[in-house]
Design a protein around this motif. Structure first.
Motif, short mmCIF file in Angstrom:
data_model
loop_
_atom_site.label_atom_id
_atom_site.label_comp_id
_atom_site.label_asym_id
_atom_site.label_seq_id
_atom_site.Cartn_x
_atom_site.Cartn_y
_atom_site.Cartn_z
N VAL A 20 0.84 -1.21 0.00
CA VAL A 20 0.00 0.00 0.00
C VAL A 20 0.87 1.25 0.00
CG1 VAL A 20 -1.77 1.29 1.22
CG2 VAL A 20 -1.89 -1.20 1.16
N ALA A 21 1.98 1.21 0.73
CA ALA A 21 2.90 2.34 0.74
C ALA A 21 3.42 2.63 -0.67
CB ALA A 21 4.06 2.09 1.69
N ALA A 22 3.70 1.57 -1.43
CA ALA A 22 4.17 1.74 -2.81
C ALA A 22 3.08 2.37 -3.67
CB ALA A 22 4.59 0.39 -3.38
N LEU A 23 1.84 1.94 -3.47
CA LEU A 23 0.72 2.55 -4.20
C LEU A 23 0.60 4.02 -3.84
CD1 LEU A 23 -1.89 2.51 -5.92
CD2 LEU A 23 -3.10 1.74 -3.86
N GLY A 24 0.63 4.32 -2.54
CA GLY A 24 0.50 5.71 -2.10
C GLY A 24 1.60 6.59 -2.64
N LYS A 25 2.80 6.05 -2.72
CA LYS A 25 3.93 6.82 -3.21
C LYS A 25 3.75 7.21 -4.67
CE LYS A 25 9.00 6.75 -3.28
NZ LYS A 25 10.21 5.94 -2.97
N ARG A 26 3.08 6.35 -5.45
CA ARG A 26 2.85 6.66 -6.87
C ARG A 26 1.90 7.85 -7.03
NH1 ARG A 26 2.10 1.08 -7.62
NH2 ARG A 26 -0.03 1.36 -8.39
N TYR A 27 1.07 8.08 -6.05
CA TYR A 27 0.13 9.20 -6.11
C TYR A 27 0.65 10.37 -5.28
CZ TYR A 27 -3.27 6.34 -8.54
OH TYR A 27 -3.91 5.58 -9.49
N GLY A 28 0.77 10.19 -3.97
CA GLY A 28 1.40 11.19 -3.11
C GLY A 28 0.58 12.43 -2.88
N ARG A 29 1.20 13.37 -2.20
CA ARG A 29 0.52 14.60 -1.82
C ARG A 29 0.20 15.49 -3.01
NH1 ARG A 29 -3.04 15.71 1.84
NH2 ARG A 29 -3.31 17.94 2.11
N ASP A 30 1.06 15.48 -4.00
CA ASP A 30 0.81 16.32 -5.18
C ASP A 30 -0.48 15.92 -5.88
OD1 ASP A 30 3.10 17.73 -4.71
OD2 ASP A 30 4.33 16.62 -6.15
N TYR A 31 -0.73 14.62 -5.96
CA TYR A 31 -1.98 14.14 -6.56
C TYR A 31 -3.17 14.67 -5.77
CZ TYR A 31 -5.87 10.92 -7.43
OH TYR A 31 -7.11 10.38 -7.70
N MET A 32 -3.09 14.57 -4.44
CA MET A 32 -4.21 14.99 -3.61
C MET A 32 -4.47 16.48 -3.73
SD MET A 32 -6.55 13.80 -1.58
CE MET A 32 -5.92 12.16 -1.26
N THR A 33 -3.42 17.28 -3.68
CA THR A 33 -3.61 18.73 -3.77
C THR A 33 -4.14 19.14 -5.14
OG1 THR A 33 -1.25 18.99 -4.33
CG2 THR A 33 -1.87 19.26 -2.01
N THR A 34 -3.74 18.43 -6.18
CA THR A 34 -4.26 18.73 -7.52
C THR A 34 -5.74 18.40 -7.61
OG1 THR A 34 -2.10 18.28 -8.54
CG2 THR A 34 -4.04 18.18 -9.97
#
Length: 389
Positions: A20-34
């Motif tokens: 799951v950490a690997a999945l989250g890293k592919r998206y990350g905070r930049d994805y969420m803020t966008t």
């Protein structure tokens, strides 16, 4: 930043964390803020997490889930949060609604909802809070009355997450006990397009993909099979959903705190004002170390709560889940505050993605139940002190 791993977690759990950490890293905070900036939803991350089996990891295998429990689902949310991209609707759809239906729903309700909740194709919201009731579930005024074979619901709910994307909302109402005349809680599945089921968006300072709504139920007519579980076991069924909610809110707070702390530690390692990086100074290092300790302690209580719940100890899980939610809320707020403070002015820039967490971290303290109400619970239930209300 290292995170303690002990024999408390199985190899399977550690593998789940890593995946799951690997999945989250592919998206990350930049994805969420966008997503937030563009007013969209986290559809891509939700779909991929579902495809990998993470959203339904707690639901029964015979209905398309992973056959695990809250221990596994809390790992998923925590690790996504630690990557900066938590999915708030995980608390609501698979944790609360999925759990309640899996434990108490009819066979037809299980077949209708659980496969979709597990694979992410269906989403369900949860409506309990009311304008005049707050955290007091005994003051809920949304009522359900029988009309022939149907139920008719009337009332209002506030701060209901994700109603705009949910296929239905699990509504907590109250019905009249024929023997005592007193009102007792019951749970109803209300489809999004049900006549009389209205929603109003609540304009929040909190910036998140998941929007908040006020619901108005104006004589919403539902068939008999909209009732989940036994009409006479309302409190048991209600708390079967609220304990997972508290466990998952703890995971939400721990993940957010870990993300903020990670950013601060990275900054403190590399930011150089005098001869050494600022992290070499105890005034910077010690508060970050304290934040790390508090987050680790919060996870321990969350793991205890999840294990008790998954083993069927609802009473023990209730105490531990409340404590975990309290501890995680406090740890999250302190970690975010210290992270922003460590970065100074940079902590308030969009570049570092921490400033928005100042508001978001308060959610872990306020929702779904305030820290004061948790202290009331512990005072009464754990310590045996008299009630003040």
């Amino acid at each position: 930043m290292s995170t303690a791993r002990t024999a408390l977690e199985t190899e399977e759990h550690q593998a789940l964390r890593a995946a799951v950490a690997a999945l989250g890293k592919r998206y990350g905070r930049d994805y969420m803020t966008t997503v937030i900036r563009e007013g969209k939803h986290t559809d891509e991350l939700w779909a991929e997490a579902a495809k990998l089996g993470y959203l339904g990891v707690n639901l029964p295998e015979e209905y398309g889930g992973g056959g695990g429990g809250m221990a596994e689902l809390s790992i998923v949310l925590e690790e996504l949060g630690a990557a900066g991209s938590p999915l708030l609707m995980m608390i609501v759809s698979p944790a609360i609604c999925g759990t309640v239906i899996a434990r108490f729903g009819t066979e037809e309700q299980k077949r209708t909802w659980l496969p979709g909740l597990a694979d992410g194709s269906l989403t369900m919201a949860f409506g309990i809070t009311e304008p005049d009731a707050g955290s007091n579930s005994h003051r809920i005024t949304t009522t359900a009355r029988r009309d022939g074979d149907d139920w008719v619901l009337t009332g209002r709910k506030v701060f209901v997450s994700g109603v705009d994307i949910a296929d239905a909302t699990l509504i907590v109402g109250r019905t009249e006990d024929a023997r005592s005349g007193k009102l007792k809680p019951c749970l109803f599945i209300v489809p999004r397009e049900a006549p009389g089921f209205g929603r109003n968006h609540i304009d929040m300072e909190l910036h998140a993909p998941e929007k908040q709504f006020e619901l108005v139920l104006d004589d919403v007519r539902l068939p008999a099979d909209a009732l989940v579980g036994d009409e006479d076991a309302g409190l048991l069924q209600l708390f079967a959903g609220l304990n997972p909610e508290r466990i998952m809110t703890a995971a939400f707070g721990i993940g957010m705190g870990r993300f903020a702390l990670g950013r601060a530690v990275e900054y403190a390692r590399t930011r150089q004002v005098w001869k050494d990086p600022i992290g070499a100074h105890q005034a910077i290092a010690h508060p970050l170390a304290t934040a790390h300790i508090d987050l680790e302690l919060s996870r321990l209580m969350m793991q205890k709560a999840a294990r008790l719940y998954d083993e069927g100890d609802d009473i023990g899980a209730g105490e531990a889940a409340n404590m975990a939610k309290y501890a995680a809320g406090e740890a999250c707020v302190k970690a975010v505050d210290q992270a922003v403070h460590t970065l100074g002015g940079n902590g308030l820039t969009r570049e570092y993605g921490l400033a928005s967490l100042i508001t978001a971290s308060r959610v872990a303290r306020i929702a779904p139940v305030s820290r004061e109400m948790i202290l009331n619970y512990v005072s009464h239930q754990s310590l045996g002190l008299p009630k003040s209300y």
